[in-house]
Design a protein around this motif. Structure first.
Motif, mmCIF file in Angstrom:
data_model
loop_
_atom_site.group_PDB
_atom_site.id
_atom_site.type_symbol
_atom_site.label_atom_id
_atom_site.label_comp_id
_atom_site.label_asym_id
_atom_site.label_seq_id
_atom_site.Cartn_x
_atom_site.Cartn_y
_atom_site.Cartn_z
ATOM 1 N N GLU A 267 -7.872 -5.809 13.908
ATOM 2 C CA GLU A 267 -7.759 -4.538 14.701
ATOM 3 C C GLU A 267 -5.771 -4.312 14.487
ATOM 4 O O GLU A 267 -5.717 -2.972 14.246
ATOM 5 N N ILE A 268 -5.341 -5.444 14.559
ATOM 6 C CA ILE A 268 -3.756 -5.055 14.345
ATOM 7 C C ILE A 268 -3.380 -4.853 13.018
ATOM 8 O O ILE A 268 -2.616 -3.780 12.962
ATOM 9 N N ILE A 269 -4.017 -5.522 12.118
ATOM 10 C CA ILE A 269 -3.613 -5.145 10.808
ATOM 11 C C ILE A 269 -4.201 -3.566 10.551
ATOM 12 O O ILE A 269 -3.462 -2.846 9.797
ATOM 13 N N ARG A 270 -5.339 -3.281 10.813
ATOM 14 C CA ARG A 270 -5.756 -2.044 10.654
ATOM 15 C C ARG A 270 -4.743 -0.867 11.278
ATOM 16 O O ARG A 270 -4.399 0.093 10.598
ATOM 17 N N GLY A 271 -4.261 -0.964 12.504
ATOM 18 C CA GLY A 271 -3.165 -0.176 13.125
ATOM 19 C C GLY A 271 -1.989 0.057 12.372
ATOM 20 O O GLY A 271 -1.646 0.818 12.232
ATOM 21 N N SER A 272 -1.808 -1.104 11.813
ATOM 22 C CA SER A 272 -0.517 -1.020 11.162
ATOM 23 C C SER A 272 -0.413 -0.483 9.898
ATOM 24 O O SER A 272 0.293 0.116 9.251
ATOM 25 N N LEU A 273 -1.520 -0.784 9.133
ATOM 26 C CA LEU A 273 -1.880 -0.042 7.874
ATOM 27 C C LEU A 273 -1.861 1.387 8.282
ATOM 28 O O LEU A 273 -1.326 2.248 7.310
ATOM 29 N N GLN A 274 -2.424 1.844 9.165
ATOM 30 C CA GLN A 274 -2.715 3.384 9.508
ATOM 31 C C GLN A 274 -1.409 4.121 9.845
ATOM 32 O O GLN A 274 -1.383 5.306 9.773
ATOM 33 N N THR A 275 -0.661 3.400 10.177
ATOM 34 C CA THR A 275 0.625 4.065 10.718
ATOM 35 C C THR A 275 1.763 4.043 9.338
ATOM 36 O O THR A 275 2.884 4.365 9.750
ATOM 37 N N ILE A 276 1.368 3.390 8.402
ATOM 38 C CA ILE A 276 2.397 3.480 7.236
ATOM 39 C C ILE A 276 2.617 4.765 6.902
ATOM 40 O O ILE A 276 1.463 5.520 6.488
ATOM 41 N N PRO A 277 3.859 5.555 6.759
ATOM 42 C CA PRO A 277 3.737 6.962 6.605
ATOM 43 C C PRO A 277 3.517 7.335 5.089
ATOM 44 O O PRO A 277 3.427 6.428 4.177
ATOM 45 N N ALA A 278 2.999 8.696 4.996
ATOM 46 C CA ALA A 278 2.511 9.231 3.762
ATOM 47 C C ALA A 278 3.666 9.130 2.466
ATOM 48 O O ALA A 278 3.307 8.825 1.338
ATOM 49 N N SER A 279 4.838 9.162 2.889
ATOM 50 C CA SER A 279 6.185 9.014 2.107
ATOM 51 C C SER A 279 5.705 7.886 1.022
ATOM 52 O O SER A 279 6.139 7.670 0.030
ATOM 53 N N VAL A 280 5.486 6.731 1.912
ATOM 54 C CA VAL A 280 5.268 5.365 1.143
ATOM 55 C C VAL A 280 4.300 5.371 -0.073
ATOM 56 O O VAL A 280 4.607 5.062 -0.939
ATOM 57 N N TYR A 281 3.227 5.983 0.156
ATOM 58 C CA TYR A 281 2.087 6.203 -0.489
ATOM 59 C C TYR A 281 2.613 7.126 -1.945
ATOM 60 O O TYR A 281 2.241 6.803 -2.958
ATOM 61 N N GLU A 282 3.166 8.008 -1.362
ATOM 62 C CA GLU A 282 3.858 9.273 -2.378
ATOM 63 C C GLU A 282 4.824 8.552 -3.473
ATOM 64 O O GLU A 282 4.813 8.771 -4.639
ATOM 65 N N THR A 283 5.698 7.578 -2.886
ATOM 66 C CA THR A 283 6.775 6.607 -3.499
ATOM 67 C C THR A 283 5.993 5.886 -4.558
ATOM 68 O O THR A 283 6.295 5.786 -5.611
ATOM 69 N N ASN A 284 4.770 5.369 -3.928
ATOM 70 C CA ASN A 284 4.183 4.227 -4.740
ATOM 71 C C ASN A 284 3.462 5.034 -6.040
ATOM 72 O O ASN A 284 3.510 4.449 -7.198
#
Lengths: 224, 265, 246
Positions: free
Chosen positions: A112-129
């Motif tokens: 649950e902790i990992i889920r929470g932190s994955l969900q708070t990664i901002p969209a900009s990181v995905y866009e950069t990837n």
């Protein structure tokens, strides 16, 4: 008080080592088990997501005491089947049973902790990837996971301390951890100060863990 | 007597008002473990049953007082007595010099002797420190059997359980090779359709033990004397034997052989 | 062991031969202990929080020590110490109040006290976070309207506080529900204790521990649904922007 510690110092130290090693191993094994479950919780809406949710609900819904009893005495009932598939050496041993139950339990919380932190990664990181043309796997392994880990660290540190406290229950299934030794020494002496000595051990362990965690968190803070 | 469980719930509720035990002259609070068949255990219908319970009720009847039973964790049962959670400890407790430093005992009301039960598969002929070397031996924590194991069996692995029933479960699953306990408790367990195990070796007592007794706080000498008197009466008038025959076909008040004569040098 | 389903069902039946009614009573004790402890723990959480922000240094230090100790010690240790030690304290007090009288701390009371102490140590942080979320501006606004401090708290802060405190306290309720199982160790006849008794005679640990495990899971899932409903109720009247997930 000191005499009670010195008279049984061998047992106290053994207990301390057992508690520390059980906690340390369970948190690490639990983390690796929690990774796929946490990712499924965060990303999958299909069967995987449902299974992950089921896992989390089952292992967070039961008291750890019941889980320990279920693994140790409950599965002990199936000893001939476990012998047949060659797994009895694990389930025969109370220490392994304790480690297994603690690992399964902490994995649910860490997922649950990992889920929470994955969900708070901002969209900009995905866009950069995407802009860097990283494959999904590389992006996950080299970018998302480290960030998620750094974000999760304080919460995992918290879970570490909760797990340390929870380890004390393995004493009930005959493991001589700190609590187990305390119960044994108490049965020998019937002296309530024994439990205060155990309390001091737990206080010191937690303080040591908190100190170490603060140092680790500082190293990863820039990423989170 | 479904009321036993109910009572503990009601008592819990009553205790909210801290009314749990303003001492009343006509009620004696008796503490037991409730997990030590055939002496004290809880039945399917939730009632407290066994030899200890019947003896206790007979003594209370003789004293013309009401017994109020409660169950307690074995590991903390002496502190529970001394801190006033009940007045009489009636739980097949062996009278030992160490325990006499903490509590006062009644006259012994029977001799509870120890014996090994082993997995049948082991085919053991005898149970001595040599034949049991390297084996896994278990018993309940905080009992006299754990003292014997620790003292006389240093070359075996020893496992201690909060409840005796848990040691039995581990015998049935084969985690333990042998269990050392009261031969009566072992017989009760093995007669209950368990075919994993058999008795090995002789039965014996811990040195310095003089049977099982009821325990009291040291300052309650008065109560102890009254209970001793009642115990003597029920032995004399045959009530004791009537109860005993319900559970055992033989006399359980004879003194057996001591452990040091058996395993000592 | 080789018991068939029918035999398992017989073990769980109600009446003299089955353990169904005993288990139900065990469930009753588990729920009673949780329900009796929770309000005490919530009130204590507020008190501890206020002690932590007190203007008096010693009170602040004591409150800090309180939270450190009860967040550090394993619950089972807190429980054992309290169960056996509190009696000495109670005896000392009762000997002075009622000469010759004796009061006994039941496992239920000991469990209530120990669990309240532990839960409130965490609860004080729920209160602090919730108060922060409400914001100081509210207090100042109320002050400028001439409301007294207790009235400000009661009429202005508290109604808004619940909205922020429900998730935290909901979490603690679930922890409490599961932690009551520890009281079985000092022989309170809760679910776990009854299961152990049943296993003593039936020799079926898997069946009984699985069953009570399922009961706990059910209770926890029900609790989280209830919590969601309460959260929705508490956020009525707030705009989407305010209640949106952070």
């Amino acid at each position: 008080m000191l005499d009670l510690w010195l008279n049984y110092r061998g047992l106290w130290l053994e207990g301390l080592v057992t508690t520390a090693s059980l906690t340390g191993l369970a948190i690490v094994f639990g983390f690796f088990l929690a990774l796929p479950i946490g990712v499924l919780r965060a990303k999958s809406t299909g069967l995987g997501g449902w299974l992950a949710l089921g896992y989390v609900n089952v292992f967070r819904g039961m008291p750890l005491l019941v889980q320990l009893f279920l693994v140790y005495y409950g599965l002990g009932q199936f000893n001939s089947e476990l012998r047949a598939i060659g797994l009895w050496w694990i389930f025969r041993d109370a220490w392994y049973c304790g480690l297994l139950a603690l690992t399964l339990n902490t994995a649910a919380y860490q997922a649950e902790i990992i889920r929470g932190s994955l969900q708070t990664i901002p969209a900009s990181v995905y866009e950069t990837n995407a802009a860097l043309n990283l494959t999904r796997w590389t992006a996950f392994r080299r970018v998302l996971l480290p960030i998620a880990f750094a974000k999760a660290l304080p919460a995992i540190g918290n879970e570490f301390i909760l797990l340390l406290k929870a380890t004390s229950l393995v004493a009930i299934i005959t493991v001589f951890d700190l609590m187990g030794q305390a119960r044994y020494i108490f049965s020998e002496t019937l002296d309530l100060r024994v439990y205060y000595i155990a309390a001091v051990h737990y206080l010191l362990l937690v303080l040591a863990i908190e100190w170490a965690l603060r140092r680790i968190e500082r190293r990863f803070a820039w990423m989170a | 007597m479904i009321s036993f469980m109910k009572k503990s719930t009601v008592m819990a509720a009553a205790a909210l008002a801290l009314g749990a035990g303003l001492a009343q002259a006509e009620t004696i609070r008796v503490g037991t473990e409730g997990a030590y068949a055939p002496f004290n255990s809880v039945s399917e219908s939730g009632e407290l049953v066994g030899f200890d319970i019947d003896i206790g009720n007979a003594i209370c009847a003789e004293m013309q007082v009401t017994c109020e039973w409660s169950t307690h964790e074995w590991g903390g049962i002496i502190p529970a007595l001394n801190s006033g959670k009940f007045d009489v400890l009636l739980a097949s407790m062996a009278i030992t010099p160490e325990r006499m430093e903490k509590v006062a005992f009644s006259d012994p009301y029977y001799f509870n002797t120890m014996r090994f039960a082993a997995l049948k598969d082991l085919g053991l002929e005898d149970a001595t420190p040599e034949t049991l070397e390297g084996m896994v031996l278990g018993t309940q924590a905080g009992g006299v059997a754990s003292k014997v194991l620790n003292q006389y069996f240093p070359d075996s692995e020893i496992k201690l359980y909060p409840k005796l029933g848990e040691a039995f479960l581990d015998m049935e699953s084969g985690r333990l090779d042998l269990v050392l306990e009261s031969k009566f408790a072992l017989a009760d367990w093995m007669n209950d359709g368990v075919d994993c195990c058999e008795f090995v070796g002789q039965d014996f007592l811990l040195d310095g033990t003089i049977g099982a007794g009821m325990a009291f706080r040291k300052e309650d000498a008065d109560l102890r004397d009254r209970v001793n008197e009642a115990l003597a009466t029920i032995i004399e008038n045959g009530t004791y034997d009537e109860i005993r025959q319900k559970y055992f076909e033989f006399d359980i008040r004879g003194k057996p052989i001591a452990v040091s004569e058996l395993f000592g040098d | 062991m080789g018991h068939g389903t029918m035999e398992w069902l017989a073990l769980l039946s109600f009446g003299d031969k089955g353990w169904g009614d005993e288990l139900l009573r065990g469930l009753g004790v588990t729920l009673a202990l949780s329900l009796a402890t929770f309000p005490v723990a919530v009130v204590l959480s507020f008190l501890i929080h206020w002690a932590r922000v007190s203007r008096l240094g010693p009170i602040r230090v004591a409150a800090r020590a309180y939270t450190t100790v009860f967040k550090t010690l394993p619950e089972i240790l807190t429980l054992l110490i309290l169960y056996y030690q509190s009696q000495a304290l109670v005896d000392w007090v009762s000997a002075r109040l009622v000469p010759g009288g004796s009061l006994s701390v039941s496992p239920f009371i000991a469990g209530m006290i120990a669990l309240s102490l532990v839960i409130s140590a965490y609860g004080s942080e729920v209160v602090r976070a919730a108060l922060n979320a409400v914001g100081r501006g509210q207090t100042e606004a109320a002050k400028s309207l001439g409301l007294s401090r207790p009235r400000t708290f009661q009429k202005v802060i508290l109604p808004q506080l619940w909205r922020h405190a429900i998730p935290g306290f909901g979490n603690l309720w679930v922890i409490l529900l599961k932690d009551t199982s520890l009281v079985s160790i000092i022989a309170l006849s809760d679910l776990v204790h009854v299961a152990a008794l049943a296993i003593n005679t039936t020799r079926e640990p898997f069946l009984f521990y699985l069953l009570i495990g399922a009961i706990y899971i059910l209770l926890v899932v029900l609790s989280s649904h209830l919590q969601k409903a309460l959260e929705r109720r508490a956020s009525r009247g707030f705009t989407r922007l305010e209640t949106g997930d952070a």
